[in-house]
Design a protein around this motif. Structure first.
Motif, PDB file in Angstrom:
ATOM      1  N   GLU A  28      -2.317  -9.063   0.486  1.00  0.00           N
ATOM      2  CA  GLU A  28      -3.334  -9.780   1.241  1.00  0.00           C
ATOM      3  C   GLU A  28      -4.571  -8.886   1.348  1.00  0.00           C
ATOM      4  O   GLU A  28      -4.457  -7.695   1.615  1.00  0.00           O
ATOM      5  N   ARG A  29      -5.738  -9.481   1.152  1.00  0.00           N
ATOM      6  CA  ARG A  29      -6.998  -8.728   1.234  1.00  0.00           C
ATOM      7  C   ARG A  29      -7.946  -9.452   2.171  1.00  0.00           C
ATOM      8  O   ARG A  29      -8.848 -10.169   1.733  1.00  0.00           O
ATOM      9  N   GLN A  32     -13.405  -8.183   6.036  1.00  0.00           N
ATOM     10  CA  GLN A  32     -13.631  -7.146   7.033  1.00  0.00           C
ATOM     11  C   GLN A  32     -13.865  -7.747   8.424  1.00  0.00           C
ATOM     12  O   GLN A  32     -13.412  -7.212   9.434  1.00  0.00           O
ATOM     13  N   TYR A 161      -2.955  -1.639   0.940  1.00  0.00           N
ATOM     14  CA  TYR A 161      -4.075  -2.327   1.577  1.00  0.00           C
ATOM     15  C   TYR A 161      -3.814  -2.519   3.068  1.00  0.00           C
ATOM     16  O   TYR A 161      -4.030  -3.598   3.634  1.00  0.00           O
TER      17      TYR A 161
END
Length: 252
Positions: A28-29, A32, A161
């Motif tokens: 998962e990314r 921000q 990540y």
């Protein structure tokens, strides 16, 4: 991953990923702007935090490798919440969540994983802990020591990540979360247990593990593997001998 653990790169295109190495794939990314103050996502992920300000902690998990997950071919991961339980603990409300990941490649299920996650109330402001001195005990047969320092923890966070600040931001971990040092990842401990078995030449196909105590960067990381019939009993301890994780690895 191989260079982080100091091991040879396996044959990823034929034998597939060793047990738990799928943790550096299908990540998962989050954006921000979707990260909370602790670095964890607060929306757009599974599971979503049950309430603002709750501390997320890994408690354990189970992983079954049904077949080789090979590099160079498309794969799909499906994530679902299996259960959610609310309890009251000594420090306040606790939310226990079990999340299941199913990875499919070429129309066949390759990996099924269940993660046990607990959400706890935030600690009181100013609850700062100091690091205790560690008196090392000698390694025993079957044990393997992995040197832990901030660089290793940062690299593992980058590989997976994982932006949780308790693993790389010492001021945050100490002054906000109340820990005496940087927290050594639960998944890193699980991987170390699986690699301790793989170092003996055994092909590991499943692991069931529990994280029983926090482990911090100044305390080191020592894994142990012992024969238990067709399986291996595994554990992680700190340099002084305190157990922080244990489990069972099945060999194929």
């Amino acid at each position: 991953m191989a260079r982080l653990f100091g091991v040879d790169v396996p044959d990823l295109e034929t034998d597939g990923l060793p047990l738990l190495w799928h943790w550096v794939y299908l990540l998962e990314r989050p954006h921000q702007v979707d990260l909370g103050a602790d670095g964890h996502p607060v929306r757009g992920v599974v599971p979503a935090p049950p309430a603002p300000g709750r501390r997320r902690m890994a408690a354990g998990g189970r992983v079954m490798r049904h077949g080789p997950l090979v590099v160079g071919r498309a794969a799909t991961r499906r994530t679902e919440v299996v259960s959610l339980t609310e309890k009251e603990g000594r420090t306040g409300p606790l939310t226990f969540v079990v999340v299941r990941h199913t990875i499919v490649q070429g129309g066949a299920v390759k990996v099924v994983e269940e993660q046990d996650i607990v959400y706890r109330a935030a600690v009181a402001a100013g609850s700062r802990a100091e690091a205790d001195a560690v008196t090392p005990v000698p390694l025993e047969p079957g044990e393997w020591s992995l040197p832990v320092d901030p660089t290793l923890l940062f690299r593992f966070s980058a590989l997976t990540y994982n932006a949780h600040r308790i693993h790389y931001d010492r001021d945050y971990a100490r002054d906000i979360e109340g820990y005496p040092g940087l927290v050594t990842h639960g998944p890193l401990q699980a991987l170390a247990m699986a690699e301790c078995v793989r170092r003996t030449g055994v092909v590991a196909t499943a692991i069931d593990y529990r994280l029983v105590a926090p482990l911090f960067d100044h305390q080191g990381l020592v894994t142990r593997s012992t024969q238990a019939g067709s399986s291996r009993e595994v554990s992680v301890r700190d340099l002084s001998g305190r157990i922080t994780a244990n489990g069972n690895v099945q060999a194929g």
